[in-house]
Design an enzyme around this catalytic site. Sequence first.
Site, PDB file in Angstrom:
ATOM      1  N   HIS A 125     -14.615  21.064  16.821  1.00  0.00           N
ATOM      2  CA  HIS A 125     -15.059  21.854  15.628  1.00  0.00           C
ATOM      3  C   HIS A 125     -15.975  22.557  15.891  1.00  0.00           C
ATOM      4  CE1 HIS A 125     -16.297  22.687  11.625  1.00  0.00           C
ATOM      5  NE2 HIS A 125     -17.556  22.552  12.140  1.00  0.00           N
ATOM      6  N   TYR A 131     -15.909  18.096   5.540  1.00  0.00           N
ATOM      7  CA  TYR A 131     -14.693  18.707   5.421  1.00  0.00           C
ATOM      8  C   TYR A 131     -14.373  18.967   3.743  1.00  0.00           C
ATOM      9  CZ  TYR A 131     -13.226  18.691  10.207  1.00  0.00           C
ATOM     10  OH  TYR A 131     -13.099  18.463  11.736  1.00  0.00           O
ATOM     11  N   ASN A 138      -7.382  18.869  17.764  1.00  0.00           N
ATOM     12  CA  ASN A 138      -7.533  19.937  18.546  1.00  0.00           C
ATOM     13  C   ASN A 138      -8.938  19.984  19.156  1.00  0.00           C
ATOM     14  OD1 ASN A 138      -8.914  20.545  16.208  1.00  0.00           O
ATOM     15  ND2 ASN A 138      -7.877  22.075  15.331  1.00  0.00           N
ATOM     16  N   LYS A 161     -14.607  16.339  18.850  1.00  0.00           N
ATOM     17  CA  LYS A 161     -13.800  15.165  17.926  1.00  0.00           C
ATOM     18  C   LYS A 161     -13.346  13.817  18.736  1.00  0.00           C
ATOM     19  CE  LYS A 161     -12.191  19.301  14.974  1.00  0.00           C
ATOM     20  NZ  LYS A 161     -10.732  19.608  14.501  1.00  0.00           N
ATOM     21  N   GLU A 166     -23.555  22.693   7.885  1.00  0.00           N
ATOM     22  CA  GLU A 166     -23.081  21.599   8.883  1.00  0.00           C
ATOM     23  C   GLU A 166     -24.407  21.216   9.548  1.00  0.00           C
ATOM     24  OE1 GLU A 166     -19.807  23.779  10.617  1.00  0.00           O
ATOM     25  OE2 GLU A 166     -18.574  23.591   8.863  1.00  0.00           O
TER      26      GLU A 166
HETATM   27  P1  IDP Z   1     -10.980  24.944  12.350  1.00  0.00           P
HETATM   28  O1  IDP Z   1     -11.317  23.616  12.776  1.00  0.00           O
HETATM   29  O2  IDP Z   1     -10.313  25.923  13.478  1.00  0.00           O
HETATM   30  O3  IDP Z   1     -12.107  25.538  11.626  1.00  0.00           O
HETATM   31  P2  IDP Z   1     -10.030  24.336   9.313  1.00  0.00           P
HETATM   32  O4  IDP Z   1      -8.943  25.362   9.080  1.00  0.00           O
HETATM   33  O5  IDP Z   1     -11.222  24.410   8.945  1.00  0.00           O
HETATM   34  O6  IDP Z   1      -9.826  24.538  11.184  1.00  0.00           O
HETATM   35  O7  IDP Z   1      -9.334  22.850   9.594  1.00  0.00           O
HETATM   36  C1  IDP Z   1     -10.370  21.793   9.926  1.00  0.00           C
HETATM   37  C2  IDP Z   1      -9.282  20.878  10.751  1.00  0.00           C
HETATM   38  O8  IDP Z   1      -8.353  20.325  10.102  1.00  0.00           O
HETATM   39  C3  IDP Z   1      -8.778  21.519  11.819  1.00  0.00           C
HETATM   40  O9  IDP Z   1      -9.401  21.790  13.021  1.00  0.00           O
HETATM   41  C4  IDP Z   1      -7.798  20.395  12.243  1.00  0.00           C
HETATM   42  O10 IDP Z   1      -8.403  19.290  13.016  1.00  0.00           O
HETATM   43  C5  IDP Z   1      -7.435  20.006  10.666  1.00  0.00           C
HETATM   44  N1  IDP Z   1      -6.265  20.853  10.372  1.00  0.00           N
HETATM   45  C6  IDP Z   1      -6.260  22.084   9.817  1.00  0.00           C
HETATM   46  N2  IDP Z   1      -5.028  22.577   9.341  1.00  0.00           N
HETATM   47  C7  IDP Z   1      -4.062  21.483   9.598  1.00  0.00           C
HETATM   48  C8  IDP Z   1      -2.670  21.094   9.464  1.00  0.00           C
HETATM   49  O11 IDP Z   1      -1.990  22.204   8.879  1.00  0.00           O
HETATM   50  N3  IDP Z   1      -2.331  20.059   9.814  1.00  0.00           N
HETATM   51  C9  IDP Z   1      -3.103  18.745  10.134  1.00  0.00           C
HETATM   52  N4  IDP Z   1      -4.262  19.068  10.425  1.00  0.00           N
HETATM   53  C10 IDP Z   1      -4.917  20.399  10.290  1.00  0.00           C
HETATM   54 MG    MG Z   2     -13.227  24.996   9.832  1.00  0.00          MG
END
Ligand code: IDP
Ligand code: MG
Length: 154
Positions: A118, A52, A115, A12, A129
């Site tokens: 992805h 997303y 984080n 990312k 994807e």
């Molecule tokens: P993942 O990336 O571990 O699969 P997902 O639940 O699919 O997690 O969420 C996609 C992305 O959205 C996360 O990687 C993060 O960047 C963002 N995200 C998810 N939950 C939160 C939140 O509670 N606050 C802010 N950003 C979030």
């Molecule tokens: Mg995800």
Amino acid sequence: MKTRERTFIMIKPDGVQRGLVGEVISRLERKGLKLTAMKMMVISEELAAQHYGEHKGKDFYDSLVSYITSGPVVAMVWEGDRAVTLSRIIIGATDPAKAAPGTIRGDLAISVGNNLVHGSDSLASAEREIKLFFSQEELIDYRLSSESWIYGEE
Ligand code: IDP
Ligand code: MG
């Protein structure tokens, strides 16, 4: 190899800006997964919405789209036995505070939003994807010479 899978992994914008492209690729490479496609790109609003889509309506959705479109990303496809599961383990839990040490997020990230990486969460997500980001011709089919050492006699 028993169940060859392809998964979509993306470094990312924070990963690119923090100089962690090599670090992320290195961890996947060292695991024994095979890199089959890679490109640097800036994600459009439209592609972000498609990628997303499952998060549309959530409170973090708008910030997620603005974050993921804020700078270049490195989109990749990695292949191997159980590649979807293995790469999610290498990446770690979504919240870096819950990600185990030794994982990318556990070692290198603090923020739930920013984080770093992805990774597809299922085989069905991976197929969807990969199609969003790559054409069939961009997926390179080749044999990794180290494969017999990675998988043994499987
Ligand atoms: P993942 O990336 O571990 O699969 P997902 O639940 O699919 O997690 O969420 C996609 C992305 O959205 C996360 O990687 C993060 O960047 C963002 N995200 C998810 N939950 C939160 C939140 O509670 N606050 C802010 N950003 C979030
Ligand atoms: Mg995800």
